[in-house]
Design a protein around this motif. Sequence first.
Motif, mmCIF file in Angstrom:
data_model
loop_
_atom_site.group_PDB
_atom_site.id
_atom_site.type_symbol
_atom_site.label_atom_id
_atom_site.label_comp_id
_atom_site.label_asym_id
_atom_site.label_seq_id
_atom_site.Cartn_x
_atom_site.Cartn_y
_atom_site.Cartn_z
ATOM 1 N N ILE A 30 0.885 -1.163 0.000
ATOM 2 C CA ILE A 30 0.000 0.000 0.000
ATOM 3 C C ILE A 30 0.917 1.206 0.000
ATOM 4 O O ILE A 30 1.789 1.330 0.864
ATOM 5 N N ALA A 32 1.272 5.219 0.239
ATOM 6 C CA ALA A 32 0.608 6.484 0.607
ATOM 7 C C ALA A 32 1.611 7.316 1.403
ATOM 8 O O ALA A 32 2.776 6.923 1.556
ATOM 9 N N ARG A 40 -2.393 4.428 10.051
ATOM 10 C CA ARG A 40 -3.066 3.156 9.753
ATOM 11 C C ARG A 40 -2.459 2.024 10.580
ATOM 12 O O ARG A 40 -3.192 1.205 11.156
ATOM 13 N N ALA B 368 -7.361 12.774 3.376
ATOM 14 C CA ALA B 368 -6.452 12.057 4.275
ATOM 15 C C ALA B 368 -6.952 12.129 5.718
ATOM 16 O O ALA B 368 -6.828 11.167 6.478
ATOM 17 N N VAL B 372 -8.197 9.112 8.289
ATOM 18 C CA VAL B 372 -7.705 8.884 9.655
ATOM 19 C C VAL B 372 -8.887 8.832 10.629
ATOM 20 O O VAL B 372 -8.931 7.980 11.525
ATOM 21 N N GLY B 393 -8.823 -1.509 5.896
ATOM 22 C CA GLY B 393 -8.315 -2.233 4.737
ATOM 23 C C GLY B 393 -9.413 -3.015 4.035
ATOM 24 O O GLY B 393 -9.145 -3.736 3.083
ATOM 25 N N LEU B 468 -5.881 10.618 -1.969
ATOM 26 C CA LEU B 468 -5.255 10.319 -0.679
ATOM 27 C C LEU B 468 -6.082 9.336 0.142
ATOM 28 O O LEU B 468 -5.568 8.357 0.682
ATOM 29 N N LEU B 471 -5.834 5.882 -1.279
ATOM 30 C CA LEU B 471 -4.516 5.276 -1.064
ATOM 31 C C LEU B 471 -4.381 4.736 0.354
ATOM 32 O O LEU B 471 -3.846 3.653 0.575
ATOM 33 N N ILE B 472 -4.870 5.510 1.319
ATOM 34 C CA ILE B 472 -4.683 5.123 2.717
ATOM 35 C C ILE B 472 -5.558 3.936 3.100
ATOM 36 O O ILE B 472 -5.135 3.062 3.840
ATOM 37 N N LEU B 473 -6.774 3.900 2.596
ATOM 38 C CA LEU B 473 -7.735 2.895 3.064
ATOM 39 C C LEU B 473 -7.839 1.667 2.175
ATOM 40 O O LEU B 473 -8.545 0.717 2.509
ATOM 41 N N ARG B 474 -7.139 1.667 1.052
ATOM 42 C CA ARG B 474 -7.355 0.547 0.121
ATOM 43 C C ARG B 474 -6.897 -0.778 0.740
ATOM 44 O O ARG B 474 -5.996 -0.821 1.571
ATOM 45 N N PRO B 475 -7.544 -1.855 0.321
ATOM 46 C CA PRO B 475 -7.129 -3.175 0.812
ATOM 47 C C PRO B 475 -5.767 -3.549 0.231
ATOM 48 O O PRO B 475 -5.364 -3.005 -0.792
ATOM 49 N N PHE B 476 -5.071 -4.479 0.860
ATOM 50 C CA PHE B 476 -3.771 -4.915 0.355
ATOM 51 C C PHE B 476 -3.908 -5.629 -0.981
ATOM 52 O O PHE B 476 -3.272 -5.262 -1.946
#
Lengths: 304, 480
Positions: A30, A32, A40, B368, B372, B393, B468, B471-476
Amino acid sequence: MNGHTHRHYDTDKTLFSRFTETAGITVNVIQAGDDELLARLEQEGPKSPCDVFITAYAGRLGVAKQRGLLQAAQSAILNANIPAPLRDPDGHWHGLTMRARMVAYDRKKVRPGAIITWADLAKPEWKGEILVRTSENVYNQSLLAAKAWADGIVANMARAPKGNDTDKLLALGEGLGTVAIVNSYYVGKLMASGEPEKQKAKAAIAVAFPTIGTHGTHGNVSGAGVARHAPHKPEALALLEYLSGDEAQHLFAEGNKEYPVKPGVRLAPELEAFGSFTPDSLNPEALARLNPDAIKVFDAAGWR
Amino acid sequence: MKDRRGAHHNSALVSAITGVALVLALPIGVMVTSPPHTDAPEWQHAATVLLPQHAKGTLLLLAGTLIPALLLAVPSAWLVACTTPPANASSIGCFSSRWRCPPASAHSPMLLGPTNSLSAWLDASLGMNPDLLHLPGLCLVLAAVLSQYIYLPARAAFTLGMTAQLDAARSLGAGPLRRFTRVALLLAWPAIAAGALLVAIETLNDYGAVRYFGERTLTTAVFRSWGGLYDLDSALRLGSVLILLVDALLWVDRRSRRWAGRSTDQVPTTPILPTGHRAAIAVGWCAMVLALGAGLPLAKILVDVAQASSLTDWQEMGPAFSNTLLVAALAAAVTLAAAVAFTFRERHGQSGLWAIRLANLGYAIPGAVIAVGAMAAVGAIDRSDCLPFPLIGSLGLLIHALAARFLAVGNQPLRAGLEHQPKALDESAQLLGASPLRIFRRINLPLFRPALIAATMLVAIDFIQELLLTLILRPFASIR
């Protein structure tokens, strides 16, 4: 295995693919901002699927260590590949590459040797000549030395800070300033570029590596650490060992124009042409501790 | 008996809608409720230095963007709505309504950068190389790409609902300019204000373009505090100030609608045919707005795509494209369903409205920070191990955060569309014994279908562009 990374380069994608080919371990990432990724990791807690945290700025690794988000992970290979000043003595993080904070200058207007230390740039003779990014930029935050220096730089700016490092180099080519404070990998990439709009800047600039007193030249260390709750610790360690090895270090140097940390790995020709320098001896973790003070100095000096 | 059951049914529905609003408001709730209980070690610097400097920058940027955005959008909307081709260059309307460029992308370096077209031209022809990457340049860029938020509702308002008033003004001897300023503007004001509000909020939460130009706003203060001072608590407090500012703007918007003209007229505005230099000015103006807001950025993006095509991994593009469509479709469905429910609540009752108002404020917050907030809201659940799978995720949390961030983009057009419908329609149906839900389903909803389509398009575009947060919350693993 899974990784959180702030590095957004094609070279890194190639490296992960090569690691998968050689070790048979797939790397999901990931990508970012590092502050967001740290948030996270914190929220995920013990259930976090993250194995490795990678960043382009070692100060953030110091923050991650302070917040208990990394674990000690050492090996003989890592210790052999990475010089001691570029890794955490406890093994919480390991430096992988370095970029020097340097100046590019107009070779027609500045004689070589005119800029020896960062303090030189704060002298009145550079009034209206300096191109620099905003103080939002972490490279500038970690470079900052003192209020008097920041005042001098603000007084000498050719124009208000804006844009990225490549913009600074192009502006230098256009004669909009005489000296630009930039990161070495941007200069390396510019020198390797065949794009027509970059040729003017390429022909115009020369570089210097100013020092901070006796500390050497400041650099930004990219590095990685094994996440505290990594479900795949052996695989994470194997990735770090691969990234510090000859093949990966060569790819970092050639593909992304960074200085490899492993002694003996050859630099990209563009970086070799810049000559050598003595890296700053300050522990990257200290940068994390001092960063809030740097912000206050920037604000007091009016450096946007 | 039937009445009691109906009332019970209605109150269950109201509670459910309030519950949905509260779930969507969770990331903002975390932001506004946590700061008073935290240490915020760098708050003194944030409050005494960052806040005044960045608040001043914010107000200058807001005024500097809103004025040119209104000047660009309102006259073009008027020209397109009430003139005939070619003066209205009608293609502009349909084209620009489907296109909006992210402010941080191509246009700023292309047009205003030190080595690029406009600066180079000024240098070559006038011997001057002014610094265009500054506040005025930023205001112009933001105004050009965001003016569509005003253009679309303004054009809709100018097109319908003011024929009788315009005809009356004409018969009393008012010229075109007077009819525009004294009649049309007043009648279209609710729509223009709704659009201006979206422009203001987009300006407030912009980070990419503002940072590139080196300007200071409350949004950059949030990131400076978080990433520079390493103090997320102070960043959240600054974020709460941003929320208060947006709430104040919403209040101004509501107040300003009170003195706006109202009309229930559904007759299309009679087009006029300008000739000679007037037609030329009309075409020229519309073409300029189109070029600034869409043509130049699109051209730049196409050039970049062509240059980068050899470097692009096209194999990756297929899954990335389908993932984008999947996430945008799911998030649009969730957001619009919530927006429709909230619109029903706002039309047919009062209780629970504060929750809806809170949920709508997510649009003011940078992606972003919402991400959070969303993670903080569910982090405790993940850490407590009470679910068989982690929420952070997951596709579900990503959709939730996107809906929380962009609810207002879906809700605003629906609200404006419903405001246009006379209350008398509802009252007549009520007298005939229809329940609020039935009135909404059979009368309100079909009448604001165009607004629903517009809202779906706008939120889908925003989901596709949001970087943003995704990108931060997307799954692996990739979503397939």
